[in-house]
Design a protein around this motif. Structure first.
Motif, PDB file in Angstrom:
ATOM      1  N   THR A  50       3.231   0.582   3.202  1.00 62.00           N
ATOM      2  CA  THR A  50       2.993  -0.543   4.099  1.00 62.00           C
ATOM      3  C   THR A  50       3.097  -1.826   3.295  1.00 62.00           C
ATOM      4  N   TRP A  51       3.821  -2.800   3.836  1.00 63.70           N
ATOM      5  CA  TRP A  51       4.036  -4.064   3.142  1.00 63.70           C
ATOM      6  C   TRP A  51       3.659  -5.225   4.049  1.00 63.70           C
ATOM      7  N   THR A  52       2.962  -6.192   3.505  1.00 56.66           N
ATOM      8  CA  THR A  52       2.596  -7.395   4.242  1.00 56.66           C
ATOM      9  C   THR A  52       2.843  -8.600   3.358  1.00 56.66           C
ATOM     10  N   THR A  87       4.077   7.402   2.389  1.00 60.99           N
ATOM     11  CA  THR A  87       4.099   6.294   3.337  1.00 60.99           C
ATOM     12  C   THR A  87       3.817   4.995   2.593  1.00 60.99           C
ATOM     13  N   ASN A  99       5.473  -7.429   8.058  1.00 62.75           N
ATOM     14  CA  ASN A  99       4.421  -6.435   8.256  1.00 62.75           C
ATOM     15  C   ASN A  99       5.117  -5.151   8.703  1.00 62.75           C
ATOM     16  N   GLU A 100       5.453  -4.286   7.765  1.00 61.79           N
ATOM     17  CA  GLU A 100       6.221  -3.101   8.098  1.00 61.79           C
ATOM     18  C   GLU A 100       5.681  -1.872   7.396  1.00 61.79           C
ATOM     19  N   THR A 101       5.973  -0.727   7.996  1.00 62.29           N
ATOM     20  CA  THR A 101       5.540   0.565   7.464  1.00 62.29           C
ATOM     21  C   THR A 101       6.727   1.515   7.477  1.00 62.29           C
ATOM     22  N   ASP A 154       0.865  -1.181   0.000  1.00 66.06           N
ATOM     23  CA  ASP A 154       0.000   0.000   0.000  1.00 66.06           C
ATOM     24  C   ASP A 154       0.899   1.227   0.000  1.00 66.06           C
ATOM     25  N   ARG A 181       7.964   5.733   6.192  1.00 67.34           N
ATOM     26  CA  ARG A 181       7.501   7.044   5.745  1.00 67.34           C
ATOM     27  C   ARG A 181       8.679   7.857   5.226  1.00 67.34           C
TER      28      ARG A 181
END
Length: 390
Positions: free
Chosen positions: A211-213, A209, A225-227, A183, A229
């Protein structure tokens, strides 16, 4: 206006699995012939309040050697211009909402320079993943409001997502076949000043930003599962002449996760050399989301050039070349380097009938510490016919 269309294409593909050399599934042929039928429709509705454009098509493709790869793909693009509506509430305000959805097992690796698009595909930055069912959607909102005759505030927000379904290639000893759901959000806002000669000078604050899963356990044995920015500042300048247009921006972007900074910017040029010859150049360096091989931000540098030439009233020839290098920001964990070139011969039989013959060559190298360099080569030859009932 309702404009239905029907397309038919026959394609030779030298690497239908889009896999590294030697990694074709056992017992399968890497090359194939593909036949596609593409019905579509375009809906245009314009009045003083709202302008709406909707384009949609479905592509059904069948293969000769690998019938289990037969698929249906879908593309939908929608644009709504609300200038007339919001202008009644706040005079001078301009607002556009757009969305682009693509489902396909053959993800595009590049966007051809000079191709107009309502939304930027941040996942088409030169990375060519192996064959897998992918879902890509980008929704964006852009607005502009004048503070004075020569000063306005402009802002854009885009939300992009990437999802993966079935993967058709097994794990490679050279490079793990790992996809990540991604995302990606990007916001830019700032003032733009119109100079006396009509050029625009602006400054933008950018916020990004990602987000990866990972829905399955990756090669490290852990779920991802990380974010992350990033923030940036860029100056931009645009100018337009009778036969040309140019845009340039430049500044710095800082990634919070590892506190790294890099130069970011973009240069685009469109030029009508003469009434028969058109040139488009697009060079950019920006953050892009990694979704194949690794998760996280990539520093993505991409360059493309397209030249088109009218040979006759109904015949034209165009060629394009693209280059990209993508590296992860937290050290060079992954590196993707790719080249692409194509030539297209376009014949317009009538305003509603078009024939096209094209050749495309793709080359990508992927590398990561501890793994061998993975090389993907792919050649495509396509003949297509399209009818539009305007």
């Amino acid at each position: 206006r309702f404009i239905p269309s029907l397309g038919f294409s026959e394609r030779y593909d030298s690497n239908v699995f889009m896999s590294p050399s030697g990694d074709t599934p056992p017992g399968k042929k890497p090359w194939d012939m593909a036949t596609s039928v593409i019905p579509g429709i375009e809906i245009i509705d314009k009045d003083r309040i709202v302008e709406t454009t909707l384009k949609a098509n479905v592509s059904g493709t069948a293969f000769v050697n690998n019938s289990e790869l037969n698929f249906l793909s879908t593309q939908v693009i929608g644009i709504i211009k609300l200038d007339g509506l919001v202008g009644q509430l706040l005079p001078g305000l301009k607002l556009q909402v757009s969305d682009s959805f693509l489902y396909t097992p053959e993800s595009p690796s590049f966007v051809t320079a000079g191709t107009p698009a309502p939304t930027e595909n941040v996942f088409a930055r030169g990375v060519q993943p192996v064959r897998a069912d992918t879902f890509n959607n980008t929704a964006s909102v852009s607005a502009s409001y004048p503070l004075s005759k020569s000063l306005r505030i402009e802002g854009t927000y885009a939300y992009s997502l990437f999802r993966v379904g079935q993967i058709y290639v097994e794990q490679s000893p050279d490079l793990p076949v790992v996809f990540f759901n991604a995302d990606f959000q990007a916001l830019s806002i700032g003032p733009t000043y119109k100079l006396a000669r009509g050029d625009d000078l602006g400054f933008l604050y950018k916020w990004t930003t990602g987000t990866w899963t990972d829905t399955s356990v990756n090669v490290s044995g852990q779920n991802i599962n990380e974010t992350s920015r990033a923030h940036g500042l860029e100056a931009q300048y645009s100018a337009r002449g009778l036969h040309w247009g140019a845009y340039a921006s430049g500044g710095a972007t800082i990634v919070e996760q590892d506190r790294s900074a890099f130069f970011s910017g973009k240069v685009t040029l469109s030029w009508a050399y003469d009434p028969l010859t058109q040139l488009s150049i697009d060079v950019s360096r920006q953050l892009a989301p990694a979704f194949f091989g690794t998760a996280g931000f990539m520093v993505s540098t991409a360059a493309g050039v397209t030249v088109s030439r009218s040979l006759a009233d109904s015949l034209s020839l165009s060629g394009s070349a693209n280059y990209a290098v993508n590296e992860t920001t937290a050290g060079t964990v992954f590196r993707f380097e790719s080249y692409s070139g194509s030539a297209i011969l376009n014949y317009t039989y009538s305003p509603s009938t078009n024939a096209l013959l094209s050749y495309q060559q793709i080359h990508m190298e992927s590398s990561s510490p501890g793994f061998n360099t993975s090389v993907v080569n792919r050649s495509l030859v396509t003949f297509s016919l399209t009818w539009k009932w305007k």
